[in-house]
Design a protein around this motif. Structure first.
Motif, mmCIF file in Angstrom:
data_model
loop_
_atom_site.group_PDB
_atom_site.id
_atom_site.type_symbol
_atom_site.label_atom_id
_atom_site.label_comp_id
_atom_site.label_asym_id
_atom_site.label_seq_id
_atom_site.Cartn_x
_atom_site.Cartn_y
_atom_site.Cartn_z
ATOM 1 N N GLY A 60 -8.913 1.142 -8.342
ATOM 2 C CA GLY A 60 -7.957 2.088 -7.780
ATOM 3 C C GLY A 60 -6.749 2.263 -8.675
ATOM 4 N N VAL A 61 -5.662 2.733 -8.077
ATOM 5 C CA VAL A 61 -4.448 3.063 -8.826
ATOM 6 C C VAL A 61 -3.334 2.083 -8.467
ATOM 7 C CG1 VAL A 61 -2.648 4.806 -9.215
ATOM 8 C CG2 VAL A 61 -5.045 5.499 -8.983
ATOM 9 N N ASP A 113 -9.447 1.570 7.772
ATOM 10 C CA ASP A 113 -10.265 2.712 7.370
ATOM 11 C C ASP A 113 -9.462 3.720 6.558
ATOM 12 O OD1 ASP A 113 -8.830 3.176 9.845
ATOM 13 O OD2 ASP A 113 -9.903 5.080 9.996
ATOM 14 N N LEU A 114 -8.131 3.608 6.596
ATOM 15 C CA LEU A 114 -7.274 4.479 5.781
ATOM 16 C C LEU A 114 -7.010 3.767 4.454
ATOM 17 C CD1 LEU A 114 -4.689 5.809 8.408
ATOM 18 C CD2 LEU A 114 -6.670 7.003 7.455
ATOM 19 N N VAL A 115 -7.773 4.125 3.456
ATOM 20 C CA VAL A 115 -7.661 3.455 2.150
ATOM 21 C C VAL A 115 -6.401 3.936 1.444
ATOM 22 C CG1 VAL A 115 -8.770 3.080 -0.081
ATOM 23 C CG2 VAL A 115 -10.168 3.300 1.989
ATOM 24 N N PRO A 116 -5.508 3.029 1.053
ATOM 25 C CA PRO A 116 -4.283 3.456 0.377
ATOM 26 C C PRO A 116 -4.587 4.275 -0.877
ATOM 27 C CG PRO A 116 -4.141 1.140 1.005
ATOM 28 C CD PRO A 116 -5.562 1.567 1.244
ATOM 29 N N ALA A 117 -3.719 5.242 -1.148
ATOM 30 C CA ALA A 117 -3.872 6.062 -2.349
ATOM 31 C C ALA A 117 -3.556 5.262 -3.606
ATOM 32 C CB ALA A 117 -2.963 7.283 -2.260
ATOM 33 N N ALA A 118 -2.738 4.220 -3.462
ATOM 34 C CA ALA A 118 -2.335 3.392 -4.599
ATOM 35 C C ALA A 118 -1.713 2.120 -4.059
ATOM 36 C CB ALA A 118 -1.351 4.145 -5.500
ATOM 37 N N ARG A 119 -1.392 1.214 -4.974
ATOM 38 C CA ARG A 119 -0.694 -0.014 -4.631
ATOM 39 C C ARG A 119 0.539 -0.155 -5.526
ATOM 40 N NH1 ARG A 119 -2.355 -3.232 -0.124
ATOM 41 N NH2 ARG A 119 -4.527 -2.676 0.301
ATOM 42 N N LEU A 120 1.628 -0.577 -4.926
ATOM 43 C CA LEU A 120 2.859 -0.809 -5.679
ATOM 44 C C LEU A 120 2.787 -2.213 -6.273
ATOM 45 C CD1 LEU A 120 5.517 0.782 -6.205
ATOM 46 C CD2 LEU A 120 6.544 -0.575 -4.369
ATOM 47 N N LEU A 121 2.711 -2.296 -7.576
ATOM 48 C CA LEU A 121 2.496 -3.584 -8.239
ATOM 49 C C LEU A 121 3.716 -4.485 -8.105
ATOM 50 C CD1 LEU A 121 0.659 -2.396 -11.462
ATOM 51 C CD2 LEU A 121 -0.321 -3.128 -9.282
ATOM 52 N N ASP A 122 3.462 -5.767 -8.205
ATOM 53 C CA ASP A 122 4.489 -6.781 -7.968
ATOM 54 C C ASP A 122 4.540 -7.728 -9.166
ATOM 55 O OD1 ASP A 122 5.754 -9.278 -6.902
ATOM 56 O OD2 ASP A 122 5.709 -8.162 -5.007
ATOM 57 N N THR A 169 12.259 5.500 4.405
ATOM 58 C CA THR A 169 10.984 6.112 4.753
ATOM 59 C C THR A 169 10.317 5.313 5.863
ATOM 60 O OG1 THR A 169 9.048 7.177 3.756
ATOM 61 C CG2 THR A 169 9.463 4.900 3.114
ATOM 62 N N PHE A 170 9.415 5.946 6.609
ATOM 63 C CA PHE A 170 8.948 5.363 7.860
ATOM 64 C C PHE A 170 7.438 5.121 7.888
ATOM 65 C CE2 PHE A 170 12.501 8.317 9.100
ATOM 66 C CZ PHE A 170 13.486 7.328 9.130
ATOM 67 N N ILE A 171 7.045 4.092 8.614
ATOM 68 C CA ILE A 171 5.676 3.702 8.973
ATOM 69 C C ILE A 171 4.879 3.246 7.758
ATOM 70 C CG2 ILE A 171 3.506 4.418 10.034
ATOM 71 C CD1 ILE A 171 5.025 6.231 11.890
ATOM 72 N N GLY A 172 4.549 4.160 6.839
ATOM 73 C CA GLY A 172 3.824 3.816 5.623
ATOM 74 C C GLY A 172 4.558 4.382 4.418
ATOM 75 N N ASP A 173 4.568 3.620 3.343
ATOM 76 C CA ASP A 173 5.250 4.085 2.137
ATOM 77 C C ASP A 173 4.436 5.197 1.474
ATOM 78 O OD1 ASP A 173 7.211 4.204 0.261
ATOM 79 O OD2 ASP A 173 6.950 2.151 -0.477
ATOM 80 N N LYS A 174 5.144 6.131 0.830
ATOM 81 C CA LYS A 174 4.503 7.306 0.253
ATOM 82 C C LYS A 174 4.408 7.174 -1.264
ATOM 83 C CE LYS A 174 6.029 8.746 4.398
ATOM 84 N NZ LYS A 174 6.806 7.849 5.286
ATOM 85 N N LEU A 175 3.239 7.506 -1.799
ATOM 86 C CA LEU A 175 3.014 7.439 -3.237
ATOM 87 C C LEU A 175 4.047 8.261 -3.996
ATOM 88 C CD1 LEU A 175 1.411 6.838 -5.811
ATOM 89 C CD2 LEU A 175 -0.204 8.623 -5.153
ATOM 90 N N GLY A 176 4.348 9.456 -3.486
ATOM 91 C CA GLY A 176 5.243 10.356 -4.205
ATOM 92 C C GLY A 176 6.672 9.879 -4.336
ATOM 93 N N LEU A 177 7.053 8.818 -3.649
ATOM 94 C CA LEU A 177 8.412 8.287 -3.784
ATOM 95 C C LEU A 177 8.563 7.382 -5.001
ATOM 96 C CD1 LEU A 177 9.235 7.351 -0.066
ATOM 97 C CD2 LEU A 177 10.032 9.345 -1.341
ATOM 98 N N PRO A 203 0.822 -1.209 0.000
ATOM 99 C CA PRO A 203 0.000 0.000 0.000
ATOM 100 C C PRO A 203 0.858 1.261 0.000
ATOM 101 C CG PRO A 203 0.017 -0.986 2.184
ATOM 102 C CD PRO A 203 0.719 -1.949 1.266
ATOM 103 N N LEU A 204 0.413 2.251 -0.737
ATOM 104 C CA LEU A 204 1.076 3.560 -0.795
ATOM 105 C C LEU A 204 0.100 4.610 -0.296
ATOM 106 C CD1 LEU A 204 2.745 3.278 -4.333
ATOM 107 C CD2 LEU A 204 3.772 2.746 -2.116
#
Length: 503
Positions: A418-419, A217-226, A183-191, A8-9
């Motif tokens: 989603g993205v 309840d915090l829906v990720p902004a995107a997912r990093l594909l694998d 980066t910490f706790i949760g990965d960021k989309l902008g990276l 999750p991003l």
């Protein structure tokens, strides 16, 4: 549900909310800061084990606090530290102030930033600006970032390279060129998209003991594909298979004088496993197609009326490679839009769509714009697309339906689910024909009965991973779109679906 979902991003505010919830659950804020600093310091020591001196450059807020703790950890570990403060350390408050006191107790002297300061460490630690940056970098931070980049030293970025937008990946005036970003706790989309991929360097996520999955309840902004997405959707074929099981792709393209693109798309569709491939192109390109790939059933056509029966026989249409925007191309696209079949649109099919069908919305197509084509489809500029690629791909999908692949570094794939972000690919892909190869691969996947959204994500991953495999074999410079087909074929077969083969 698309499986595997991928990492999750999140957006910056979502990660700050995770931080707040973690502290509210009973973990002291300064303890969390110490965890972050220790994780970053351990990553630094693992990456540069012979380091004897650090230059730690601190700004304000908790990002600076991480830097002060890192400097203290280094001194306690027997490593010298140059501690440079761009913002007056006496103005720090809360946990950041406690971090400054920790550094002072470790015997560190804070050096005020000035343009003539030289960074004398073996590694520079960027703790200037965190994820809260939402406007253009101003002085004195701009000067400090430029000095870090000019030093040509290895750089560890704490949480995010200073000057990057954590949400969009855009450079806000200037940004640190990091060698390693922790980066910490949760990965960021902008990276992971846009200009960010040139600034992040190696990327490492440290969760700091926080389980983001429990905060559903915090829906990720995107997912990093694998790359494992390939194995999930392309299992081994049944032993009694025949070509009728794997669909019929028709490539419409190659206007007079533009035959190469359509040939590339056709060959890539064949290599990705479609049962049958037809190509409708200008008559002068027929011979070249037969020589290049005789498995493609090529037909020279002068008008759209000549393909009416063919349109009934196929399962998916790939329209755009070498189409051009003249009367021939416009007629072919119009015929394709009226055929009632799933579509993959690329190149001039997108430009014609923007010009002649500005409101058309469909659920059964995949649009594959690069930033310039996306700008025309949205009636904006390429610069605005690149400033917020996530917004652009979502808005395109909202207006046009189906699935949209916004190509470029960190390609974004938007659909009803989603993205997705494609983490594969390399600079060798900056050559003509790469988009044509992608469109052919997408057509083959749709022909094999994959849902459009799955095909879009899977196609983007296969395309970029094939380019990585080709670059690994012979280098990035001189990589051609025609090199991808055989590598993509290898990756699309289960026995080769090892993620290690793609990087």
């Amino acid at each position: 549900m698309l499986t595997p979902e991928g990492r999750p991003l999140y957006l910056a505010e979502q990660v700050r909310e995770l931080d707040r919830r973690t502290i509210a659950s009973g973990i002291n804020g300064f303890e969390l800061m110490q965890r972050a600093a220790m994780a970053a310091y351990d990553a630094l020591r693992a990456r540069w084990p012979r380091t004897r001196r650090l230059s730690v450059v601190c700004g304000g807020g908790n990002n600076a606090g991480d830097g002060y703790v890192i400097a203290a950890l280094a001194v306690c570990d027997g490593i010298d530290a140059q501690l440079v403060a761009v913002r007056d350390p006496t103005t720090l408050t809360g946990d950041a102030a406690r971090a400054r006191e920790m550094a002072e107790k470790a015997g560190l002297r804070v050096q005020a930033w000035a343009p003539d300061v030289e960074f004398d460490g073996d590694v520079v630690v960027d703790a200037l600006l965190g994820t809260g940056l939402n406007g253009e970098v101003r002085e004195p931070f701009r000067g400090a970032i430029e000095a870090i980049n000019a030093s040509r030293k290895p750089v560890l970025a704490v949480d995010i390279p200073s000057g990057l937008s954590a949400d969009s990946g855009a450079v806000l005036g200037c940004a640190v060129d990091a060698t390693l970003t922790v980066t910490f706790i949760g990965d960021k989309l902008g990276l992971h998209t846009g200009a960010a991929v040139a600034h992040v360097g190696e990327h490492r996520l440290e969760a700091l003991g926080v389980d983001v999955a429990v905060h559903d309840d915090l829906v990720p902004a995107a997912r990093l594909l694998d790359i494992r997405l390939v194995g999930a959707w392309l299992p081994p074929r049944r032993r009694d298979s025949h070509k009728g099981h794997y669909g019929h792709v028709l490539v419409l393209g190659g206007a007079p004088g533009f035959g190469g693109a359509a040939l590339l798309a056709s060959e890539c569709a064949a290599r990705l496993g479609a049962g049958l491939i037809s190509l409708a192109t200008a008559p002068e390109h027929v011979t070249a197609s037969l020589v290049r790939c005789p498995e493609v059933m090529v037909r020279g056509v002068r008008s759209a009326t000549e393909i009416s029966e063919l349109l009934k026989a196929v399962d998916v249409l790939v329209v755009g490679p070498g189409l051009a925007q003249g009367s021939w191309g416009q007629a072919m696209l119009q015929a394709a839009l009226g055929a009632g079949k799933p579509l993959v649109l690329d190149a001039d099919a997108l430009n014609l769509l923007a010009k002649h069908w500005p409101q058309l919305h469909r659920d059964d197509w995949i649009l594959t714009p690069h930033p310039g084509e996306a700008a025309r489809l949205l009636g904006t500029t390429t610069a605005q697309i690149q400033a917020d690629r996530s917004w652009a791909v979502r808005e395109l999908q909202r207006r046009r339906g189906g699935c949209v692949i916004l190509k470029g570094a960190g390609s974004l794939i938007a659909g009803p689910a989603g993205v997705g972000v494609c983490p594969y690919g390399n600079p060798g892909m900056a050559s003509g024909g790469m988009g044509d190869a992608l469109s052919g691969m997408l057509g083959a996947l749709v022909a094999q009965r994959l849902p459009c959204e799955v095909a879009a994500r899977l196609g983007a991953v296969l395309h970029a991973s094939a380019a990585d495999a080709a670059a690994q074999a012979a280098g990035e410079r001189g990589l051609l779109a025609s090199d991808l087909a055989c590598y993509a074929r290898r990756l699309a077969n289960p026995r080769n679906q090892d993620a290690g083969e793609t990087r």
